[in-house]
Design a protein around this motif. Structure first.
Motif, PDB file in Angstrom:
ATOM      1  N   LYS A 103       3.711   1.225   9.264  1.00 37.61           N
ATOM      2  CA  LYS A 103       2.674   0.621   8.439  1.00 37.61           C
ATOM      3  C   LYS A 103       3.157  -0.539   8.332  1.00 37.61           C
ATOM      4  O   LYS A 103       1.901  -1.364   8.365  1.00 37.61           O
ATOM      5  N   GLY A 104       4.291  -1.035   8.430  1.00 38.91           N
ATOM      6  CA  GLY A 104       4.774  -2.166   8.738  1.00 38.91           C
ATOM      7  C   GLY A 104       3.670  -3.091   9.720  1.00 38.91           C
ATOM      8  O   GLY A 104       3.179  -4.022  10.118  1.00 38.91           O
ATOM      9  N   GLN A 105       3.857  -2.345  10.967  1.00 40.08           N
ATOM     10  CA  GLN A 105       2.834  -2.932  12.078  1.00 40.08           C
ATOM     11  C   GLN A 105       1.440  -2.871  11.946  1.00 40.08           C
ATOM     12  O   GLN A 105       1.090  -4.022  12.407  1.00 40.08           O
TER      13      GLN A 105
ATOM     14  N   ALA B 261     -13.545   2.996   3.296  1.00 40.83           N
ATOM     15  CA  ALA B 261     -13.302   3.929   3.303  1.00 40.83           C
ATOM     16  C   ALA B 261     -12.472   5.294   2.614  1.00 40.83           C
ATOM     17  O   ALA B 261     -11.854   6.441   2.712  1.00 40.83           O
ATOM     18  N   ASP B 262     -11.628   3.785   1.412  1.00 42.79           N
ATOM     19  CA  ASP B 262     -10.368   4.524   0.700  1.00 42.79           C
ATOM     20  C   ASP B 262      -9.803   5.048   1.358  1.00 42.79           C
ATOM     21  O   ASP B 262      -9.030   6.312   0.862  1.00 42.79           O
ATOM     22  N   ILE B 263      -9.220   4.482   2.157  1.00 40.24           N
ATOM     23  CA  ILE B 263      -7.986   4.703   2.912  1.00 40.24           C
ATOM     24  C   ILE B 263      -6.520   3.550   2.575  1.00 40.24           C
ATOM     25  O   ILE B 263      -7.176   2.632   2.774  1.00 40.24           O
ATOM     26  N   THR B 264      -5.383   4.228   2.812  1.00 44.66           N
ATOM     27  CA  THR B 264      -4.173   3.191   2.374  1.00 44.66           C
ATOM     28  C   THR B 264      -3.879   2.936   4.180  1.00 44.66           C
ATOM     29  O   THR B 264      -4.116   3.870   5.292  1.00 44.66           O
ATOM     30  N   LEU B 265      -2.596   1.998   4.071  1.00 42.89           N
ATOM     31  CA  LEU B 265      -2.783   1.229   4.811  1.00 42.89           C
ATOM     32  C   LEU B 265      -1.543   2.547   5.356  1.00 42.89           C
ATOM     33  O   LEU B 265      -1.882   3.178   6.727  1.00 42.89           O
ATOM     34  N   ASP B 266      -0.736   3.392   4.155  1.00 40.81           N
ATOM     35  CA  ASP B 266       0.242   4.457   4.407  1.00 40.81           C
ATOM     36  C   ASP B 266      -0.783   4.952   5.825  1.00 40.81           C
ATOM     37  O   ASP B 266      -0.318   6.025   7.054  1.00 40.81           O
ATOM     38  N   ALA B 267      -1.864   5.696   4.966  1.00 43.83           N
ATOM     39  CA  ALA B 267      -2.625   6.890   5.676  1.00 43.83           C
ATOM     40  C   ALA B 267      -2.691   6.870   6.773  1.00 43.83           C
ATOM     41  O   ALA B 267      -2.900   7.839   8.372  1.00 43.83           O
ATOM     42  N   LEU B 268      -3.407   5.358   7.320  1.00 44.06           N
ATOM     43  CA  LEU B 268      -3.947   5.130   8.413  1.00 44.06           C
ATOM     44  C   LEU B 268      -3.167   4.700   9.126  1.00 44.06           C
ATOM     45  O   LEU B 268      -3.320   5.486  10.626  1.00 44.06           O
ATOM     46  N   ALA B 269      -1.923   4.211   9.104  1.00 45.77           N
ATOM     47  CA  ALA B 269      -0.774   4.177  10.417  1.00 45.77           C
ATOM     48  C   ALA B 269      -0.413   5.749  10.298  1.00 45.77           C
ATOM     49  O   ALA B 269       0.088   5.595  12.129  1.00 45.77           O
ATOM     50  N   GLU B 270      -0.169   6.512   9.396  1.00 40.48           N
ATOM     51  CA  GLU B 270      -0.140   7.815  10.374  1.00 40.48           C
ATOM     52  C   GLU B 270      -0.824   8.439  11.042  1.00 40.48           C
ATOM     53  O   GLU B 270      -0.673   9.279  12.240  1.00 40.48           O
ATOM     54  N   GLN B 271      -1.814   8.322  10.648  1.00 35.61           N
ATOM     55  CA  GLN B 271      -3.560   9.184  11.527  1.00 35.61           C
ATOM     56  C   GLN B 271      -3.316   8.360  12.357  1.00 35.61           C
ATOM     57  O   GLN B 271      -3.788   8.824  13.454  1.00 35.61           O
TER      58      GLN B 271
END
Length: 64
Positions: A27-29, A12-22
């Motif tokens: 991000k750590g979790q 999906a070309d989604i970063t860890l940061d972006a998915l975590a926020e969504q």
């Protein structure tokens, strides 16, 4: 579990940061979940499945 989540993010070309926020976690979790160091709550599993548009399923988060 970790393979499915990481594969989804890659495809999906989604970063860890972006998915975590969504999905409303740090991000750590999310990183701990991807690395098999933590299991997500049922609520978080539901949010991850929804965020993936159905590309992930609850079964992807069962311990192996």
């Amino acid at each position: 579990m970790t393979h499915a989540l990481r594969s989804f993010r890659s495809e999906a070309d989604i970063t860890l940061d972006a998915l975590a926020e969504q999905v409303g976690v740090s991000k750590g979790q999310l990183s701990k979940i991807e690395n098999g160091k933590s299991l997500p709550s049922l609520d978080l599993v539901a949010r991850l499945v929804a965020a993936s548009g159905g590309r992930l399923s609850a079964d992807d988060f069962l311990p192996q």
